[in-house]
Design a protein around this motif. Sequence first.
Motif, PDB file in Angstrom:
ATOM      1  N   THR A   1      14.930  -2.131  -2.862  1.00  0.00           N
ATOM      2  CA  THR A   1      13.665  -1.476  -3.534  1.00  0.00           C
ATOM      3  C   THR A   1      12.336  -1.828  -2.651  1.00  0.00           C
ATOM      4  O   THR A   1      12.246  -2.972  -2.506  1.00  0.00           O
ATOM      5  N   LEU A   2      11.489  -0.839  -2.500  1.00  0.00           N
ATOM      6  CA  LEU A   2      10.017  -1.378  -1.937  1.00  0.00           C
ATOM      7  C   LEU A   2       9.000  -1.221  -3.056  1.00  0.00           C
ATOM      8  O   LEU A   2       8.759  -0.274  -3.647  1.00  0.00           O
ATOM      9  N   HIS A   3       8.308  -2.305  -3.213  1.00  0.00           N
ATOM     10  CA  HIS A   3       7.361  -2.405  -4.221  1.00  0.00           C
ATOM     11  C   HIS A   3       5.788  -2.350  -3.351  1.00  0.00           C
ATOM     12  O   HIS A   3       5.704  -3.664  -2.807  1.00  0.00           O
ATOM     13  N   ALA A   4       5.327  -1.319  -3.301  1.00  0.00           N
ATOM     14  CA  ALA A   4       3.982  -1.359  -2.433  1.00  0.00           C
ATOM     15  C   ALA A   4       2.767  -1.321  -3.517  1.00  0.00           C
ATOM     16  O   ALA A   4       2.866  -0.606  -4.306  1.00  0.00           O
ATOM     17  N   ASN A   5       1.821  -2.091  -3.001  1.00  0.00           N
ATOM     18  CA  ASN A   5       0.639  -2.205  -3.868  1.00  0.00           C
ATOM     19  C   ASN A   5      -0.890  -2.248  -2.958  1.00  0.00           C
ATOM     20  O   ASN A   5      -0.523  -2.533  -1.815  1.00  0.00           O
ATOM     21  N   MET A   6      -1.684  -1.494  -3.510  1.00  0.00           N
ATOM     22  CA  MET A   6      -2.955  -1.476  -2.733  1.00  0.00           C
ATOM     23  C   MET A   6      -3.666  -2.842  -2.530  1.00  0.00           C
ATOM     24  O   MET A   6      -3.279  -3.687  -3.418  1.00  0.00           O
ATOM     25  N   GLY A   7      -4.218  -2.999  -1.402  1.00  0.00           N
ATOM     26  CA  GLY A   7      -4.927  -4.265  -1.406  1.00  0.00           C
ATOM     27  C   GLY A   7      -4.547  -5.058  -0.125  1.00  0.00           C
ATOM     28  O   GLY A   7      -3.461  -4.512   0.521  1.00  0.00           O
ATOM     29  N   GLY A   8      -5.195  -6.186   0.204  1.00  0.00           N
ATOM     30  CA  GLY A   8      -4.780  -6.956   1.408  1.00  0.00           C
ATOM     31  C   GLY A   8      -3.639  -8.032   1.321  1.00  0.00           C
ATOM     32  O   GLY A   8      -3.140  -7.995   0.309  1.00  0.00           O
ATOM     33  N   HIS A   9      -3.873  -8.889   2.321  1.00  0.00           N
ATOM     34  CA  HIS A   9      -2.545  -9.650   2.505  1.00  0.00           C
ATOM     35  C   HIS A   9      -2.478 -10.657   1.234  1.00  0.00           C
ATOM     36  O   HIS A   9      -1.345 -11.080   0.875  1.00  0.00           O
ATOM     37  N   THR A  10      -3.455 -10.994   0.787  1.00  0.00           N
ATOM     38  CA  THR A  10      -3.525 -11.998  -0.317  1.00  0.00           C
ATOM     39  C   THR A  10      -3.952 -11.652  -1.647  1.00  0.00           C
ATOM     40  O   THR A  10      -3.808 -12.313  -2.621  1.00  0.00           O
TER      41      THR A  10
ATOM     42  N   ASP B   1      -2.896  -4.361   4.057  1.00  0.00           N
ATOM     43  CA  ASP B   1      -2.772  -5.744   4.846  1.00  0.00           C
ATOM     44  C   ASP B   1      -3.239  -5.450   6.127  1.00  0.00           C
ATOM     45  O   ASP B   1      -2.741  -4.896   7.116  1.00  0.00           O
ATOM     46  N   GLU B   2      -4.390  -6.385   6.497  1.00  0.00           N
ATOM     47  CA  GLU B   2      -5.137  -6.241   7.564  1.00  0.00           C
ATOM     48  C   GLU B   2      -4.146  -6.739   8.878  1.00  0.00           C
ATOM     49  O   GLU B   2      -4.274  -6.420  10.122  1.00  0.00           O
ATOM     50  N   GLY B   3      -3.440  -7.617   8.732  1.00  0.00           N
ATOM     51  CA  GLY B   3      -2.502  -8.344   9.634  1.00  0.00           C
ATOM     52  C   GLY B   3      -0.882  -7.703   9.720  1.00  0.00           C
ATOM     53  O   GLY B   3      -0.125  -8.276  10.385  1.00  0.00           O
ATOM     54  N   ASN B   4      -0.706  -6.592   9.359  1.00  0.00           N
ATOM     55  CA  ASN B   4       0.871  -6.212   8.955  1.00  0.00           C
ATOM     56  C   ASN B   4       0.634  -4.560   9.574  1.00  0.00           C
ATOM     57  O   ASN B   4      -0.305  -3.688   9.382  1.00  0.00           O
ATOM     58  N   ASP B   5       1.554  -4.301  10.375  1.00  0.00           N
ATOM     59  CA  ASP B   5       1.616  -2.811  10.881  1.00  0.00           C
ATOM     60  C   ASP B   5       2.432  -2.169   9.541  1.00  0.00           C
ATOM     61  O   ASP B   5       3.569  -2.279   9.607  1.00  0.00           O
ATOM     62  N   ARG B   6       1.777  -1.282   9.050  1.00  0.00           N
ATOM     63  CA  ARG B   6       2.239  -0.648   7.646  1.00  0.00           C
ATOM     64  C   ARG B   6       3.594   0.133   8.155  1.00  0.00           C
ATOM     65  O   ARG B   6       4.494   0.198   7.538  1.00  0.00           O
ATOM     66  N   GLN B   7       3.262   1.076   9.385  1.00  0.00           N
ATOM     67  CA  GLN B   7       4.605   1.885   9.683  1.00  0.00           C
ATOM     68  C   GLN B   7       5.749   1.165  10.039  1.00  0.00           C
ATOM     69  O   GLN B   7       6.914   1.254   9.732  1.00  0.00           O
ATOM     70  N   ALA B   8       5.499   0.031  10.649  1.00  0.00           N
ATOM     71  CA  ALA B   8       6.705  -0.799  11.267  1.00  0.00           C
ATOM     72  C   ALA B   8       7.139  -1.514   9.847  1.00  0.00           C
ATOM     73  O   ALA B   8       8.735  -1.493   9.790  1.00  0.00           O
ATOM     74  N   ALA B   9       6.513  -1.702   8.798  1.00  0.00           N
ATOM     75  CA  ALA B   9       7.330  -2.367   7.787  1.00  0.00           C
ATOM     76  C   ALA B   9       8.006  -1.257   6.938  1.00  0.00           C
ATOM     77  O   ALA B   9       9.112  -1.187   6.539  1.00  0.00           O
ATOM     78  N   LEU B  10       7.497  -0.123   6.840  1.00  0.00           N
ATOM     79  CA  LEU B  10       8.164   1.088   6.277  1.00  0.00           C
ATOM     80  C   LEU B  10       9.502   1.362   7.196  1.00  0.00           C
ATOM     81  O   LEU B  10      10.727   1.540   6.714  1.00  0.00           O
ATOM     82  N   GLU B  11       9.484   1.437   8.487  1.00  0.00           N
ATOM     83  CA  GLU B  11      10.552   1.609   9.311  1.00  0.00           C
ATOM     84  C   GLU B  11      11.416   0.724   9.034  1.00  0.00           C
ATOM     85  O   GLU B  11      12.865   0.804   9.303  1.00  0.00           O
ATOM     86  N   LEU B  12      11.324  -0.785   9.027  1.00  0.00           N
ATOM     87  CA  LEU B  12      12.071  -1.819   8.845  1.00  0.00           C
ATOM     88  C   LEU B  12      12.769  -1.725   7.396  1.00  0.00           C
ATOM     89  O   LEU B  12      14.037  -1.809   7.348  1.00  0.00           O
ATOM     90  N   PHE B  13      12.318  -1.150   6.561  1.00  0.00           N
ATOM     91  CA  PHE B  13      12.843  -1.119   5.009  1.00  0.00           C
ATOM     92  C   PHE B  13      13.879   0.118   5.327  1.00  0.00           C
ATOM     93  O   PHE B  13      14.763  -0.013   4.631  1.00  0.00           O
ATOM     94  N   ASP B  14      13.493   1.312   5.904  1.00  0.00           N
ATOM     95  CA  ASP B  14      14.357   2.093   6.016  1.00  0.00           C
ATOM     96  C   ASP B  14      15.570   1.756   6.870  1.00  0.00           C
ATOM     97  O   ASP B  14      16.759   2.356   6.330  1.00  0.00           O
ATOM     98  N   ALA B  15      15.391   0.919   7.886  1.00  0.00           N
ATOM     99  CA  ALA B  15      16.559   0.447   8.510  1.00  0.00           C
ATOM    100  C   ALA B  15      17.522  -0.567   7.757  1.00  0.00           C
ATOM    101  O   ALA B  15      18.734  -0.646   7.931  1.00  0.00           O
ATOM    102  N   PHE B  16      17.242  -1.404   6.690  1.00  0.00           N
ATOM    103  CA  PHE B  16      18.097  -2.227   6.046  1.00  0.00           C
ATOM    104  C   PHE B  16      19.350  -1.533   5.506  1.00  0.00           C
ATOM    105  O   PHE B  16      19.229  -0.307   4.933  1.00  0.00           O
TER     106      PHE B  16
END
Length: 246
Positions: free
Chosen positions: A218-227, A197-212
């Motif tokens: 469950t983290l469902h990660a897929n290759m590909g862009g925002h849409t 995702d070009e508009g997303n900070d991947r590391q911040a997303a992973l850290e937020l998931f860890d913080a919940f």
Amino acid sequence: MHFTSEQRLDDGVLERAFTLGEIPGILWTPASVSASAPAPLILLSPPPLGLRKAYPRLVARARHAAADGFATATIELPGSGDRPREPAAEQARADLRRAVQAGEPVSDEIVDALILPLVEKSVPEWQAALDALLSLPEIDGPVGYSGGVISIGTRLAAVEPRISAAVLFAGSFVPGAMFEEARQVTIPLHVLLQWDDEGNDRQAALELFDAFGSKEKTLHANMGGHTGVPQFAGDAAAQFFARHLK
């Protein structure tokens, strides 16, 4: 809540536009729903494009949910669609565009100015919408939340006890203050992340998931862009709600 129009879609889903004060919204209910057989509810948070532009995606999600027996509803975000523009948010968007075009890091100040006021205004509006929706005889709990901006979903999941489960889209900037709020979230979570995702900070997303603070997340990660969210990722989210809201 004032209903302004209604139409029956070709699959039998009833679509009703409404206003809640000055806030536009849409409610979709399955054909089988009635006062004697009310449906559980999923709140569909739209992207900050405006309901008109986001409608094709929203109605597709609503139809999918209706096939599983869920009512769904959405409301226009502050500063989006036909709602009045927020000067501070417009300035933050301009600062964001300048930083991205210059190839510079997006500062914490820009992220905070863009996201935090949106969270502060959106969450009480969602709670007011939930009050009105749950007063309808054809709607009942439990309630789920689905969508982005992920910071709105994080705050709502932390403060609104009527929400039992949430699907969150990790596709937006995350202010630092949201990490502490994420630790207060305890409901089951299903988080979707587009890896490229070009508009997303991947590391911040992973850290937020860890913080919940949720025991089930469950983290469902897929290759590909925002849409580029694949269909099977949406199917997995639907299965998540079927487990937790029925």
